[in-house]
Design an enzyme around this catalytic site. Structure first.
Site, PDB file in Angstrom:
ATOM      1  N   ASN A 191      -3.063  -0.454 -63.765  1.00  0.00           N
ATOM      2  CA  ASN A 191      -3.842  -1.215 -62.780  1.00  0.00           C
ATOM      3  C   ASN A 191      -3.687  -0.693 -61.358  1.00  0.00           C
ATOM      4  O   ASN A 191      -3.850  -1.428 -60.389  1.00  0.00           O
ATOM      5  CB  ASN A 191      -3.457  -2.704 -62.835  1.00  0.00           C
ATOM      6  CG  ASN A 191      -3.641  -3.299 -64.209  1.00  0.00           C
ATOM      7  OD1 ASN A 191      -4.671  -3.077 -64.852  1.00  0.00           O
ATOM      8  ND2 ASN A 191      -2.648  -4.035 -64.692  1.00  0.00           N
ATOM      9  N   ARG A 192      -3.368   0.586 -61.253  1.00  0.00           N
ATOM     10  CA  ARG A 192      -3.192   1.236 -59.947  1.00  0.00           C
ATOM     11  C   ARG A 192      -2.054   0.641 -59.123  1.00  0.00           C
ATOM     12  O   ARG A 192      -1.970   0.864 -57.914  1.00  0.00           O
ATOM     13  CB  ARG A 192      -4.499   1.205 -59.125  1.00  0.00           C
ATOM     14  CG  ARG A 192      -5.638   2.017 -59.746  1.00  0.00           C
ATOM     15  CD  ARG A 192      -5.242   3.483 -59.855  1.00  0.00           C
ATOM     16  NE  ARG A 192      -6.311   4.346 -60.308  1.00  0.00           N
ATOM     17  CZ  ARG A 192      -6.505   4.708 -61.577  1.00  0.00           C
ATOM     18  NH1 ARG A 192      -5.703   4.242 -62.518  1.00  0.00           N
ATOM     19  NH2 ARG A 192      -7.483   5.524 -61.918  1.00  0.00           N
ATOM     20  N   MET A 193      -1.171  -0.112 -59.768  1.00  0.00           N
ATOM     21  CA  MET A 193      -0.003  -0.646 -59.077  1.00  0.00           C
ATOM     22  C   MET A 193       1.163   0.329 -59.275  1.00  0.00           C
ATOM     23  O   MET A 193       2.185   0.026 -59.895  1.00  0.00           O
ATOM     24  CB  MET A 193       0.337  -2.039 -59.601  1.00  0.00           C
ATOM     25  CG  MET A 193      -0.724  -3.083 -59.297  1.00  0.00           C
ATOM     26  SD  MET A 193      -0.946  -3.327 -57.507  1.00  0.00           S
ATOM     27  CE  MET A 193       0.538  -4.256 -57.137  1.00  0.00           C
TER      28      MET A 193
END
Length: 214
Positions: A191-193
């Protein structure tokens, strides 16, 4: 126009947690390098991008090969009279970056470059294949040349001049040691985290560790 907006992938291979991190960045770099080499690497794992500020005031990036690293820093070799050599002479602040796609990892190193000792430069030069040593002498790196034939002819001239002789390192060729002032480690996450941690060198030469938002 090519639309790349749908180029996406999910990063899920690992994580980067403070509870598992060493006190200094060199040990973590060594751990990552070995892991990439053994489990995820192919090609030249030691390929890195070095960015300098050119004499024209533009940043300039190119890929070189890391040849040594230790607790002092990161060492590569090049022609001191090349564009990168001239840039470093004018401004020793450089940035090194590694991108290991297979392991979803990136390392960004900011530091100051300085020439290595003569012994280190000589030792590495002597370890190179004969053709590479002759090429380092024949090529006036970054200079404008009239043709490919000129380069081939120049190499033949150098080969002939060193027939039966020891090939010694030219003074204009040698190593640089990049002493890091900050080292950032990036680990891809879902999630692009992504995980981003940065080691920052303090005045007492200890390292401060901070986490950055992705």
């Amino acid at each position: 126009m090519s639309d790349l907006s749908n180029y996406r992938r999910s990063y899920e291979k690992s994580e980067l947690l403070e509870s598992n991190l060493p006190e200094d960045p060199i040990n973590l770099f060594k751990k990552w390098f070995i892991e990439v080499e053994e489990f995820g690497g192919h090609g030249e794992v030691n390929a890195m991008t070095i960015s300098t500020l050119g004499l024209d005031a533009f940043p300039n990036s190119r890929v070189v090969l890391l040849k040594q690293f230790n607790f002092e820093g990161f060492i590569f070799f090049t022609n001191y009279l090349s564009d990168k050599g001239k840039a470093i002479a004018a401004n020793p602040n450089v940035c090194l970056s590694f991108f290991w796609q297979e392991m979803e990892r990136q390392v960004i190193i900011k530091g100051k470059a300085e020439k290595t000792s003569v012994n280190i430069s000589d030792g590495y030069f002597e370890s190179r294949p004969e053709g590479s040593r002759l090429g380092a002498i024949a090529s006036e790196q970054s200079s404008v040349v009239p043709s490919r034939q000129y380069l081939d002819d120049r190499l033949k001239e150098v080969e002939k001049s060193f027939e039966g002789k020891e090939i010694q390192r030219p003074e204009h060729w040698g190593g640089y040691l990049v002493r890091p002032v900050s080292v950032e480690f990036w680990q891809g996450r879902p999630n692009r985290m992504h995980d981003r941690v940065r080691y920052i060198l303090q005045d007492d030469f200890s390292w401060k560790l901070v986490r950055l938002a992705p």
